[in-house]
Write an enzyme that holds these catalytic residues in place. Structure first.
Site, PDB file in Angstrom:
ATOM      1  N   GLU A   7      -8.281   5.986   5.544  1.00 39.75           N
ATOM      2  CA  GLU A   7      -7.818   5.412   7.288  1.00 39.75           C
ATOM      3  C   GLU A   7      -7.540   6.440   8.037  1.00 39.75           C
ATOM      4  O   GLU A   7      -6.559   6.828   8.322  1.00 39.75           O
ATOM      5  CB  GLU A   7      -7.461   3.997   6.776  1.00 39.75           C
ATOM      6  N   GLU A  34       0.979  -1.295  -0.154  1.00 42.27           N
ATOM      7  CA  GLU A  34       0.042  -0.334  -0.182  1.00 42.27           C
ATOM      8  C   GLU A  34       1.145   1.463  -0.494  1.00 42.27           C
ATOM      9  O   GLU A  34       2.220   1.479   0.111  1.00 42.27           O
ATOM     10  CB  GLU A  34      -0.996  -0.267   1.532  1.00 42.27           C
TER      11      GLU A  34
END
Length: 409
Positions: A322, A212
Site C-alpha cells: 500500500e 496488520e
C-alpha cells in the site's frame, strides 16, 4: 496649552492601549506555547516508560528495555486488569513454526540493526524511544502514530490510499502468514508512506477491524527513510482507534529480542540477493488473542478484548503493498514507490513478492487459500501478477511500481 496637554494625554493613552494589547497577545502566545510544550512533555512521558537498560543503535535509534508489565499497552482502559499471555497455545505454535522452518531452511533472513548494539534482559521488551522531534513532525499530538482515514468508507472511496494485493475472502480465518522480500522504495512527499504487509480484517466497510504487520518506510513517523518492521490495528476503519507500532496502548509485546519499529537490514537488491521476512498473525484458540510472529517467533499479541468483529475470526486476508499519499488517484500522482519500486512484470530479483501466502482455518493447519484473487487500485502506477511458473509449482505473488512515471501520471 491645555488643549496640547489633552492631545498628549490622548496619544499616551492610545500608545498604552496598543502596548497593552501587544502584551496581552504576547502573554496569550506564551501561554499557548507553554501549554503545547507541557502537552508534548506529557505525551513523551506516556510513550517513553521508565527503562531498566538503554541501547544506542548505530542507526541512530535508542531502544529502552522496559519492564514487560509496564509497557504502553496497559494504558488502554480495556486492559487495566489484563493478565499477560506470555506465549501462545503450544499446539498451534508448533504447527506453524515447523511448517515455516521446513519452507525456509536455506533462505537468508534480515535482522534488526539495533541487535548488534546489545540485548534486553529477560522480563523486559525493547521499545524505540520517541523524541520531541518525532512529535513535532506530526500534524497534531492526537494524530501521532496514526493513519488518516482513507476516504468515504460508506461509498467505498479511498482517496489517499493505493493498494496492490493478493486477497482471499469468504470463510472464517484464524490466521495468515507470508514471506515478503524487503526493499527500500522512494518516498516522494512529506506525508507519504509505503508498506508491504499482511492484513486480517472483519466487519463492514465503514467500520472494519484490522490487524496488520510487515515492513514500512515512513519518514513522517520515524524521521528517516529507512525500512522498518511495523504493525497497525484499528476497530473503526482507521478513523480514531489504533496506531502504528507501540505509539498508543493496545498491542502487548512479550519478546525481548524484537523491536517493533526498528530498522531491518540487509535489503534486497535489483538483479541480486533477495532477503525476506516471515510475517504470521494467528488467533490463539483459547484466549482469542491475535498473535504476531516475526521470522517464526512470537512477538506479542493484540488482546481479543480490543475487538468486536475480530474477536472470533477474520473474513478477509490480504497480502501485498500500500502507498498512502494525498496525491493518490489525482494528477500529478505521487512518485512514492511500492515494493521494490518496479512493476510486478519484472518478477524475481526486480519486483517485490510474497511467497508461501498461507491461511489458517479451524483445522489449525497452514495452507494455501482455496480461492485467491488479485487487485490493484491503480494498475498503471502499482501492478500485480500472481505468477505461476508451471502447473506443478505454487504461484508467487508479485506487486509494486514506481508511482509517478511514463505510465502513471
Amino acid at each position: 496649552m491645555g488643549k496640547r496637554n489633552d492631545e498628549v494625554v490622548m496619544v499616551l493613552a492610545m500608545v498604552g492601549l496598543v502596548v497593552g494589547v501587544a502584551i496581552v497577545n504576547v502573554n496569550a502566545t506564551n501561554v499557548e506555547m507553554n501549554l503545547s510544550l507541557l502537552q508534548i512533555e506529557n505525551k513523551l512521558k506516556l510513550l517513553n516508560k521508565p527503562s531498566i537498560k538503554t541501547i544506542y543503535s548505530e542507526d541512530g535509534d535508542i531502544m529502552e528495555c522496559v519492564d514487560v508489565y509496564k509497557q504502553p499497552a496497559f494504558d488502554h482502559p480495556l486492559l487495566k486488569n489484563h493478565t499477560i499471555q506470555m506465549k501462545p497455545d503450544l499446539s498451534i505454535d508448533l504447527k506453524m513454526s515447523s511448517t515455516q522452518n521446513e519452507s525456509f531452511g536455506s533462505r537468508l533472513y534480515p535482522f534488526q540493526t539495533w541487535q548488534k548494539s546489545g540485548s534486553c534482559p529477560k522480563g523486559t521488551i525493547p521499545i524505540r524511544r520517541v523524541g520531541r522531534e518525532d512529535l513535532l513532525r506530526a500534524n497534531s499530538l492526537h494524530h501521532f502514530g496514526k493513519k488518516f482515514p482513507y476516504g468515504d468508507s460508506k461509498l467505498g472511496q479511498e482517496f489517499n490510499r493505493s493498494t496492490a494485493i493478493l486477497i482471499t475472502t469468504g470463510v472464517n480465518y484464524i490466521g495468515a502468514s507470508g514471506n515478503i522480500n524487503v526493499w527500500n522504495p522512494k518516498v516522494d512527499l512529506p506525508n507519504d508512506f509505503t508498506a508491504s504487509k499482511v492484513w486480517l480484517k472483519n466487519g463492514p466497510s465503514e467500520k472494519f477491524e484490522s490487524v496488520e504487520a510487515g515492513w514500512m518506510v515512513n519518514p513522517k513517523l520515524y524521521g528517516d527513510a529507512k525500512t522498518r518492521l511495523s504493525l497497525y490495528w484499528t476497530v473503526d476503519s482507521y478513523k480514531t482507534t489504533g496506531c502504528f507500532d507501540l505509539t498508543c496502548s493496545g498491542f502487548v509485546q512479550t519478546n525481548p529480542s524484537v523491536a517493533i519499529g526498528a530498522v531491518i537490514e540487509p535489503l534486497s537488491s535489483t538483479n541480486g540477493q533477495q532477503y525476506t521476512i516471515s510475517i504470521g498473525i494467528f488467533q490463539d484458540p483459547h484466549s482469542g488473542n491475535w498473535w504476531l510472529k516475526f521470522q517464526g517467533n512470537p512477538v506479542g499479541y493484540w488482546p481479543s478484548t480490543l475487538f468486536g468483529y475480530l474477536d472470533h475470526s477474520a473474513t478477509l486476508v490480504e497480502w501485498g503493498g500500500e502507498v498512502f499519499s494525498s496525491n493518490i488517484k489525482i494528477v500529478p500522482h505521487t512518485g512514492t514507490g511500492m515494493g521494490s519500486g518496479d512493476y510486478a512484470s519484472g518478477l524475481y530479483e526486480y519486483a517485490s513478492f510474497v511467497k508461501e501466502p498461507r491461511i489458517v482455518d479451524y483445522s489449525l493447519q497452514l495452507k494455501y487459500p482455496d480461492r485467491v484473487g488479485t487487485w490493484a487500485d491503480e494498475p498503471s502506477c502499482y501492478s500485480v501478477d500472481n505468477y505461476q511458473q508451471s502447473y506443478t509449482t505454487e504461484p508467487v505473488f508479485y506487486f509494486g511500481g514506481p508511482g509517478l512515471s511514463r505510465d502513471c501520471h
